[in-house]
Design a protein around this motif. Sequence first.
Motif, PDB file in Angstrom:
ATOM      1  N   GLY A 107       0.798  -1.212   0.000  1.00 50.26           N
ATOM      2  CA  GLY A 107       0.000   0.000   0.000  1.00 50.26           C
ATOM      3  C   GLY A 107       0.836   1.269   0.000  1.00 50.26           C
ATOM      4  N   ARG A 108       2.067   1.166   0.538  1.00 51.62           N
ATOM      5  CA  ARG A 108       2.958   2.332   0.491  1.00 51.62           C
ATOM      6  C   ARG A 108       3.285   2.691  -0.955  1.00 51.62           C
ATOM      7  NH1 ARG A 108       7.421   0.094   4.732  1.00 51.62           N
ATOM      8  NH2 ARG A 108       7.009  -1.769   3.478  1.00 51.62           N
ATOM      9  N   GLY A 109       3.555   1.683  -1.750  1.00 53.70           N
ATOM     10  CA  GLY A 109       3.866   1.924  -3.159  1.00 53.70           C
ATOM     11  C   GLY A 109       2.670   2.470  -3.920  1.00 53.70           C
TER      12      GLY A 109
ATOM     13  N   MET B 250      -3.354  -4.452  -0.043  1.00 53.07           N
ATOM     14  CA  MET B 250      -2.725  -3.273  -0.647  1.00 53.07           C
ATOM     15  C   MET B 250      -3.655  -2.060  -0.574  1.00 53.07           C
ATOM     16  SD  MET B 250      -1.290  -2.719  -4.530  1.00 53.07           S
ATOM     17  CE  MET B 250       0.431  -3.128  -4.324  1.00 53.07           C
ATOM     18  N   VAL B 251      -4.905  -2.262  -0.903  1.00 48.41           N
ATOM     19  CA  VAL B 251      -5.859  -1.151  -0.881  1.00 48.41           C
ATOM     20  C   VAL B 251      -6.052  -0.638   0.550  1.00 48.41           C
ATOM     21  CG1 VAL B 251      -8.279  -0.533  -1.253  1.00 48.41           C
ATOM     22  CG2 VAL B 251      -7.033  -1.832  -2.999  1.00 48.41           C
ATOM     23  N   ALA B 252      -6.186  -1.540   1.490  1.00 47.15           N
ATOM     24  CA  ALA B 252      -6.412  -1.107   2.883  1.00 47.15           C
ATOM     25  C   ALA B 252      -5.226  -0.294   3.387  1.00 47.15           C
ATOM     26  CB  ALA B 252      -6.640  -2.330   3.772  1.00 47.15           C
ATOM     27  N   GLU B 253      -4.008  -0.749   3.074  1.00 46.43           N
ATOM     28  CA  GLU B 253      -2.827  -0.023   3.545  1.00 46.43           C
ATOM     29  C   GLU B 253      -2.736   1.352   2.884  1.00 46.43           C
ATOM     30  OE1 GLU B 253       0.986  -1.821   2.628  1.00 46.43           O
ATOM     31  OE2 GLU B 253       1.974  -0.753   4.281  1.00 46.43           O
ATOM     32  N   ALA B 254      -3.008   1.413   1.586  1.00 44.74           N
ATOM     33  CA  ALA B 254      -2.942   2.700   0.877  1.00 44.74           C
ATOM     34  C   ALA B 254      -4.010   3.659   1.397  1.00 44.74           C
ATOM     35  CB  ALA B 254      -3.101   2.485  -0.629  1.00 44.74           C
TER      36      ALA B 254
END
Lengths: 320, 320
Positions: free
Chosen positions: B175-177, B304-308
């Motif tokens: 998610g950072r990326g 990924m979506v949750a982290e972003a």
Amino acid sequence: MPIQTPVMRLLGIEQPILLAPMGMVSGGALAAAVSHAGGLGILGGGYGDGAWLTRECDAAGNAPIGIGFITWSLAKQPQLLDQALERAPRCIFLSFGDLRPFAPKVAAAGIPLIAQVQSVAQAREAVDHGASIIVAQGSEAGGHGAGRSTLPLVPAVVDALGDVPVVAAGGIADGRGLAAALMLGAQAVLCGSLFYASTEALAHPNAKKTLTAASGDHTLRSSVFDIARGYDWPQPWNMRTLDNDFSRRWADDTDGLKASITSESARFAAARDAGDFTTAVVIAGEAADLIREIRPAAQIVADMVAEAEALLAKPPYYQR
Amino acid sequence: MPIQTPVMRLLGIEQPILLAPMGMVSGGALAAAVSHAGGLGILGGGYGDGAWLTRECDAAGNAPIGIGFITWSLAKQPQLLDQALERAPRCIFLSFGDLRPFAPKVAAAGIPLIAQVQSVAQAREAVDHGASIIVAQGSEAGGHGAGRSTLPLVPAVVDALGDVPVVAAGGIADGRGLAAALMLGAQAVLCGSLFYASTEALAHPNAKKTLTAASGDHTLRSSVFDIARGYDWPQPWNMRTLDNDFSRRWADDTDGLKASITSESARFAAARDAGDFTTAVVIAGEAADLIREIRPAAQIVADMVAEAEALLAKPPYYQR
């Protein structure tokens, strides 16, 4: 200031922007201008030249600045570290080599030792050897560096180091890059090429102009200009620059360049003195596309921060 | 969905994540899983194999997926594009070569033509040749690619293209990326290595396991594995992979590899069949550090979506 990170507190700065210590290009006036703008100016001590260091420290006046060296070169004249520490810099910044001979003196001076690294393994080693701040530098950076890229390197180093602050370097030249770096877990950015094109940088006006017209499509990482300048860099580091007639002629034939070195180094030096950057080198990285004008360093810092803050205040394409 | 970009509307997807069409690895099950999770799965048609394409399209069932090809290889068997279009894919995705022979047919089918490029100049050319979405792929990406890095390439391509949507690829695996890519101006991300390590990917279990244990410090961009596999790739593209005994033996001696190709390609193929990735190739990029477990594709997308979204909702180190 809306952006507040631990490394800013550690360095005593108000903006999360560090000037890369570009050898002989990041002089006293530029370092002072970045620090006065709220960032951290770092002198580019480069290969080491005591007279240059004295002159540029004087030029910085009483601005709070750091001092940077090429580590393997400093090892040949370690007295320069003493000379630097006498100036009570805000930090010592070391790149490209073994920190161990220098870390105890920096620690004794009570200032942070910033180490620039190009891999996760180097980051771990630098911390083991006494670094208190890590600059994770991607291959897209101008100047010397190595193979990994900023976007995946920064979060990998952040994950590897725990609480040690990480600064992102390589390819960052506007507020988008700063905002992205913060998302990746960096606590600040270090910019070189962007400040190479500043009013205050000690680069030739024609070199600055060439950079503002260039695209990152036309850079290369090679040893060709180091050979031309007579520097014998150790592995794994080489130098990213804009390409030009000289690199196109020799980048794929460094043995040929070495065989013609007497005449070619003379030709290179003459071009540099004449400000002819079809032969002389513009040391800049892939961020070249994003660098379109020569601005005073204070303006560069203010523009980058304003753009990043706007993005962080209202992330693009994101609805709460 | 808090993240909403024009390219998501154009592609009819709910999450800004595209599966890279990894040749023979991004099969029907994986593509369908990514699409069912809200992203866009894209089949990796690779060098082109009609039977494989039929089988994997069938395996995807009625999931809305795209189909990708290696452009220079598709030119040798252009009928595969007709075969693909008969499946009414969500898009056609072309990488590495001249779009012009294919763009009119894709346009006639009324679906987006996504072009993956590795420089600003290629991005401009791809749009001129009929691409409606550009994937700007950095050198840190696994698989084939070229020299520029994602972080400076993406904003440069965004600035060059105006309204044409840009997707970021290369080095993005969490998610950072994704959050960083949005800050750079990208409207979505394309991920390969991350999905190589998915449950559904058509990669050998040992290859997936090797990837989850690897560091991005240990990858290289070379032609060594293409030579071993008998693929004659045109300039400027080569392939990033994890390094291993085979690459360490031959990467600096491709002439020697070619001289021993009969025995070495047999040894390579035997290792691949045996699942021995000290010799066979794991095609993955510098994001390897960030890929620590094998997960179902749906979980990868959701994580990924949750982290972003968490990062965008409350940017790190930022106070409003």
